[in-house]
Design an enzyme around this catalytic site. Structure first.
Site, PDB file in Angstrom:
ATOM      1  N   PHE A  13      23.960  19.180  14.575  1.00 30.94           N
ATOM      2  CA  PHE A  13      23.283  19.415  13.293  1.00 30.94           C
ATOM      3  C   PHE A  13      22.048  20.308  13.476  1.00 30.94           C
ATOM      4  CE2 PHE A  13      19.887  17.172  10.660  1.00 30.94           C
ATOM      5  CZ  PHE A  13      19.953  18.089   9.620  1.00 30.94           C
ATOM      6  N   ASP A  33      27.343  22.805  24.534  1.00 29.49           N
ATOM      7  CA  ASP A  33      27.665  21.546  23.856  1.00 29.49           C
ATOM      8  C   ASP A  33      28.927  20.941  24.453  1.00 29.49           C
ATOM      9  OD1 ASP A  33      28.260  19.573  21.617  1.00 29.49           O
ATOM     10  OD2 ASP A  33      26.529  20.611  20.771  1.00 29.49           O
ATOM     11  N   ASN A  34      28.980  19.607  24.514  1.00 31.18           N
ATOM     12  CA  ASN A  34      30.228  18.950  24.953  1.00 31.18           C
ATOM     13  C   ASN A  34      31.086  18.552  23.744  1.00 31.18           C
ATOM     14  OD1 ASN A  34      28.964  16.727  23.880  1.00 31.18           O
ATOM     15  ND2 ASN A  34      29.106  15.455  25.705  1.00 31.18           N
ATOM     16  N   THR A  37      29.369  14.951  19.249  1.00 25.97           N
ATOM     17  CA  THR A  37      29.071  14.791  17.817  1.00 25.97           C
ATOM     18  C   THR A  37      28.816  16.135  17.146  1.00 25.97           C
ATOM     19  OG1 THR A  37      26.759  14.387  18.390  1.00 25.97           O
ATOM     20  CG2 THR A  37      28.132  12.454  17.956  1.00 25.97           C
ATOM     21  N   ASP A  58      28.749  19.628  29.760  1.00 29.17           N
ATOM     22  CA  ASP A  58      28.055  18.361  29.561  1.00 29.17           C
ATOM     23  C   ASP A  58      26.784  18.374  30.405  1.00 29.17           C
ATOM     24  OD1 ASP A  58      27.346  15.527  29.866  1.00 29.17           O
ATOM     25  OD2 ASP A  58      29.270  15.184  28.843  1.00 29.17           O
ATOM     26  N   THR A  92      23.033  10.833  29.266  1.00 24.38           N
ATOM     27  CA  THR A  92      22.636  12.104  28.643  1.00 24.38           C
ATOM     28  C   THR A  92      21.118  12.226  28.611  1.00 24.38           C
ATOM     29  OG1 THR A  92      24.644  12.247  27.336  1.00 24.38           O
ATOM     30  CG2 THR A  92      22.732  13.441  26.484  1.00 24.38           C
ATOM     31  N   ASN A  99      18.641  17.168  34.893  1.00 23.30           N
ATOM     32  CA  ASN A  99      19.311  18.446  35.194  1.00 23.30           C
ATOM     33  C   ASN A  99      18.623  19.608  34.487  1.00 23.30           C
ATOM     34  OD1 ASN A  99      21.306  17.483  36.931  1.00 23.30           O
ATOM     35  ND2 ASN A  99      22.708  17.001  35.249  1.00 23.30           N
ATOM     36  N   TYR A 145      19.206   4.490  23.363  1.00 31.10           N
ATOM     37  CA  TYR A 145      18.635   5.705  22.780  1.00 31.10           C
ATOM     38  C   TYR A 145      17.110   5.691  22.927  1.00 31.10           C
ATOM     39  CZ  TYR A 145      17.838   9.317  19.169  1.00 31.10           C
ATOM     40  OH  TYR A 145      17.449  10.440  18.474  1.00 31.10           O
ATOM     41  N   LYS A 149      15.185   8.000  25.552  1.00 26.29           N
ATOM     42  CA  LYS A 149      14.277   9.067  25.116  1.00 26.29           C
ATOM     43  C   LYS A 149      12.874   8.863  25.695  1.00 26.29           C
ATOM     44  CE  LYS A 149      16.745  11.635  22.130  1.00 26.29           C
ATOM     45  NZ  LYS A 149      16.874  13.093  22.186  1.00 26.29           N
TER      46      LYS A 149
HETATM   47  P1  NAD Z   1      23.761  15.693  16.550  1.00 27.35           P
HETATM   48  O1  NAD Z   1      24.471  14.470  17.033  1.00 27.35           O
HETATM   49  O2  NAD Z   1      24.284  16.397  15.347  1.00 27.35           O
HETATM   50  O3  NAD Z   1      23.659  16.774  17.705  1.00 27.35           O
HETATM   51  C1  NAD Z   1      23.627  16.476  19.071  1.00 27.35           C
HETATM   52  C2  NAD Z   1      24.507  17.471  19.805  1.00 27.35           C
HETATM   53  O4  NAD Z   1      24.453  17.203  21.214  1.00 27.35           O
HETATM   54  C3  NAD Z   1      25.985  17.367  19.406  1.00 27.35           C
HETATM   55  O5  NAD Z   1      26.476  18.663  19.139  1.00 27.35           O
HETATM   56  C4  NAD Z   1      26.646  16.744  20.625  1.00 27.35           C
HETATM   57  O6  NAD Z   1      28.012  17.113  20.763  1.00 27.35           O
HETATM   58  C5  NAD Z   1      25.767  17.264  21.757  1.00 27.35           C
HETATM   59  N1  NAD Z   1      25.782  16.422  22.965  1.00 27.35           N
HETATM   60  C6  NAD Z   1      25.633  15.077  23.035  1.00 27.35           C
HETATM   61  N2  NAD Z   1      25.669  14.665  24.315  1.00 27.35           N
HETATM   62  C7  NAD Z   1      25.839  15.788  25.074  1.00 27.35           C
HETATM   63  C8  NAD Z   1      25.945  16.013  26.476  1.00 27.35           C
HETATM   64  N3  NAD Z   1      25.918  15.000  27.352  1.00 27.35           N
HETATM   65  N4  NAD Z   1      26.116  17.285  26.901  1.00 27.35           N
HETATM   66  C9  NAD Z   1      26.180  18.327  26.024  1.00 27.35           C
HETATM   67  N5  NAD Z   1      26.083  18.158  24.691  1.00 27.35           N
HETATM   68  C10 NAD Z   1      25.902  16.902  24.218  1.00 27.35           C
HETATM   69  O7  NAD Z   1      22.251  15.257  16.330  1.00 27.35           O
HETATM   70  P2  NAD Z   1      21.006  16.055  15.733  1.00 27.35           P
HETATM   71  O8  NAD Z   1      20.532  15.323  14.557  1.00 27.35           O
HETATM   72  O9  NAD Z   1      21.292  17.494  15.651  1.00 27.35           O
HETATM   73  O10 NAD Z   1      19.933  15.794  16.886  1.00 27.35           O
HETATM   74  C11 NAD Z   1      19.593  16.788  17.854  1.00 27.35           C
HETATM   75  C12 NAD Z   1      18.523  16.225  18.777  1.00 27.35           C
HETATM   76  O11 NAD Z   1      17.368  15.866  18.007  1.00 27.35           O
HETATM   77  C13 NAD Z   1      18.960  14.960  19.527  1.00 27.35           C
HETATM   78  O12 NAD Z   1      18.442  15.006  20.830  1.00 27.35           O
HETATM   79  C14 NAD Z   1      18.309  13.856  18.738  1.00 27.35           C
HETATM   80  O13 NAD Z   1      18.055  12.724  19.547  1.00 27.35           O
HETATM   81  C15 NAD Z   1      17.034  14.523  18.267  1.00 27.35           C
HETATM   82  N6  NAD Z   1      16.520  13.874  17.050  1.00 27.35           N
HETATM   83  C16 NAD Z   1      17.135  14.065  15.841  1.00 27.35           C
HETATM   84  C17 NAD Z   1      16.646  13.413  14.707  1.00 27.35           C
HETATM   85  C18 NAD Z   1      17.251  13.606  13.355  1.00 27.35           C
HETATM   86  O14 NAD Z   1      16.817  12.955  12.410  1.00 27.35           O
HETATM   87  N7  NAD Z   1      18.224  14.479  13.141  1.00 27.35           N
HETATM   88  C19 NAD Z   1      15.534  12.560  14.825  1.00 27.35           C
HETATM   89  C20 NAD Z   1      14.966  12.364  16.068  1.00 27.35           C
HETATM   90  C21 NAD Z   1      15.446  13.043  17.173  1.00 27.35           C
HETATM   91  N1  UDP Z   2      19.768  21.335  38.655  1.00 26.72           N
HETATM   92  C1  UDP Z   2      20.585  22.042  37.802  1.00 26.72           C
HETATM   93  N2  UDP Z   2      20.443  23.391  37.714  1.00 26.72           N
HETATM   94  C2  UDP Z   2      19.534  24.074  38.452  1.00 26.72           C
HETATM   95  C3  UDP Z   2      18.684  23.343  39.307  1.00 26.72           C
HETATM   96  C4  UDP Z   2      18.819  21.978  39.383  1.00 26.72           C
HETATM   97  O1  UDP Z   2      21.432  21.474  37.113  1.00 26.72           O
HETATM   98  O2  UDP Z   2      19.480  25.304  38.323  1.00 26.72           O
HETATM   99  C5  UDP Z   2      19.919  19.885  38.762  1.00 26.72           C
HETATM  100  C6  UDP Z   2      20.104  19.424  40.198  1.00 26.72           C
HETATM  101  O3  UDP Z   2      21.491  19.356  40.480  1.00 26.72           O
HETATM  102  C7  UDP Z   2      19.456  18.064  40.208  1.00 26.72           C
HETATM  103  C8  UDP Z   2      18.507  18.058  39.018  1.00 26.72           C
HETATM  104  O4  UDP Z   2      18.724  19.286  38.349  1.00 26.72           O
HETATM  105  O5  UDP Z   2      20.420  17.037  40.012  1.00 26.72           O
HETATM  106  C9  UDP Z   2      17.074  17.957  39.405  1.00 26.72           C
HETATM  107  O6  UDP Z   2      16.750  19.069  40.202  1.00 26.72           O
HETATM  108  P1  UDP Z   2      15.509  19.043  41.192  1.00 26.72           P
HETATM  109  O7  UDP Z   2      15.471  20.367  41.887  1.00 26.72           O
HETATM  110  O8  UDP Z   2      14.310  18.606  40.486  1.00 26.72           O
HETATM  111  O9  UDP Z   2      15.873  17.848  42.171  1.00 26.72           O
HETATM  112  P2  UDP Z   2      16.679  17.770  43.525  1.00 26.72           P
HETATM  113  O10 UDP Z   2      17.821  18.729  43.453  1.00 26.72           O
HETATM  114  O11 UDP Z   2      15.661  18.129  44.543  1.00 26.72           O
HETATM  115  O12 UDP Z   2      17.107  16.338  43.548  1.00 26.72           O
END
Ligand code: NAD
Ligand code: UDP
Ligand code: UDP
Length: 311
Positions: A13, A33-34, A37, A58, A92, A99, A145, A149
């Site tokens: 969103f 994006d994965n 949602t 992801d 996540t 990451n 959550y 966060k």
């Molecule tokens: P949303 O669910 O529509 O969007 C989240 C997106 O993240 C989705 O497209 C989902 O597919 C993707 N995603 C989830 N897990 C993932 C992962 N592991 N790797 C890659 N992609 C992943 O929600 P939104 O409302 O757009 O929220 C966006 C951000 O803002 C979120 O982090 C949310 O916690 C934060 N937030 C939103 C609100 C709100 O009211 N909308 C309030 C507080 C915080």
């Molecule tokens: N990482 C990544 N992309 C990068 C650099 C790091 O996804 O370009 C990931 C890395 O695999 C690690 C995490 O980010 O799991 C934290 O990285 P950092 O260098 O802080 O920690 P370290 O690798 O020393 O544990």
């Protein structure tokens, strides 16, 4: 100057609105994006743009890429969806955040974390100010959550202190608008979709709990101002400080849609915060942030969107 920008959760969103804005400003945007949602439909109109790229990935897996800025929006935001796989939600928020911070550290990128008003939990202070530490259950159904966060914020500040990563932390309050999924499960989209389909409008509890609803365009203004602001890490609240009960919201939706749906009452989920309203003093001072769209105007725009996009 044009930048290379990574937006995680870019097909969601808020993320998809950010993609639109940052592309329109002439940047190169990598939308990651994965599709948990989010959906391709939210960004399909951008795919022909030279500067736009979609990456199905992801964030719990490492990622090597070269960028100037990272907006870390990835995480399901609706209680229904983040509770459907709570362990994944924690991964996540924690592994994904680590990451993205590791990536920011390696390529020297500025990183903005989408944190949330949920870090305040069921708040004992009202309105919520950034200096309030919150009232959060560690073991409840919202904890994956809320605590996820909170750890993500902690990681940002530890990477900032230990590795000088250039962080920006925003705490987003309830935001709504076009491009939410019809089955997203959050209150604004639920009520509008129920009203348009003539189904019962489901208030959880007695509807006296409050939220402060921000229209997405106002939020996106604030997010981009925060990313561009120098020498300010936050955390900073972003949202709209107009406070409404859930019952008032339902009544607005009934009036604006002209629906014949009736309002019904269901059980209140556990740990549902009873009041929520941002103190925007810091956002106004540091970012000149001022939400412009009133609830009725924003709801009208969201209703128009859902009329055309009920699936
Ligand atoms: P949303 O669910 O529509 O969007 C989240 C997106 O993240 C989705 O497209 C989902 O597919 C993707 N995603 C989830 N897990 C993932 C992962 N592991 N790797 C890659 N992609 C992943 O929600 P939104 O409302 O757009 O929220 C966006 C951000 O803002 C979120 O982090 C949310 O916690 C934060 N937030 C939103 C609100 C709100 O009211 N909308 C309030 C507080 C915080
Ligand atoms: N990482 C990544 N992309 C990068 C650099 C790091 O996804 O370009 C990931 C890395 O695999 C690690 C995490 O980010 O799991 C934290 O990285 P950092 O260098 O802080 O920690 P370290 O690798 O020393 O544990
Ligand atoms: N809510 C409701 N009916 C719904 C969905 C949500 O009454 O169909 C209530 C929910 O219990 C909460 C408020 O609306 O008090 C906001 O819920 P939402 O899931 O949008 O976000 P939250 O702020 O709770 O994370």
């Amino acid at each position: 100057m044009s930048k290379r920008i990574l937006i995680t959760g870019g097909a969601g969103f808020i993320g998809s609105h950010l993609c639109e804005r940052l592309i329109a400003e002439g940047n190169e945007v990598i939308c990651l994006d994965n599709l948990h949602t989010g959906r391709k439909k939210n960004i399909s109109h951008l795919l022909n743009n030279q500067g736009f790229e979609f990456l199905r990935h992801d964030i719990t897996d490492p990622l090597k890429i070269e960028v100037d800025q990272i907006y870390n929006m990835a995480c399901p935001a609706s209680p229904v969806h983040y509770q459907s796989n709570p362990i994944k939600t924690i991964k996540t928020n924690v592994l994904g955040m680590m990451n993205m911070l590791g990536l920011a550290k390696r390529v020297n990128a500025r990183i903005l974390q989408a944190s949330t008003s949920e870090v305040y939990g069921n708040p004992l202070e009202h309105p919520q100010n950034e200096s309030y530490w919150g009232n959060v259950n560690t073991i409840g159904i919202r904890s994956c959550y809320d605590e996820g966060k909170r750890v993500a914020e902690t990681l940002c500040f530890d990477y900032h202190r230990n590795h000088y990563v250039d962080i920006r932390v925003i705490r987003i309050f309830n935001t709504y608008g076009p491009k939410m999924l019809p089955n997203d499960g959050r209150v604004v989209s639920n009520f509008i979709v129920q009203a348009l389909q003539g189904n019962d409008i489901t208030i959880y509890g007695d509807g006296s709990q409050t939220r402060s609803f921000c229209y997405v365009d106002d939020l996106v203004d604030g997010i981009i101002s925060m990313m561009e602001k120098d020498n300010f890490t936050g955390p900073v609240n972003l949202g709209n400080d107009g406070e409404f009960t859930v019952k008032e919201l339902a009544e607005h939706v009934v009036r604006l849609t002209g629906t014949k749906s009736k309002i019904i009452y269901k059980d209140l989920p556990s740990d549902d915060p009873s009041r929520r309203k941002p103190d925007l003093t810091l956002a106004k001072k540091e970012l000149n942030f001022q939400p412009k769209v009133k609830l009725e105007q924003g709801l009208a725009k969201a209703i128009e969107y859902f009329k055309q996009n009920l699936n």
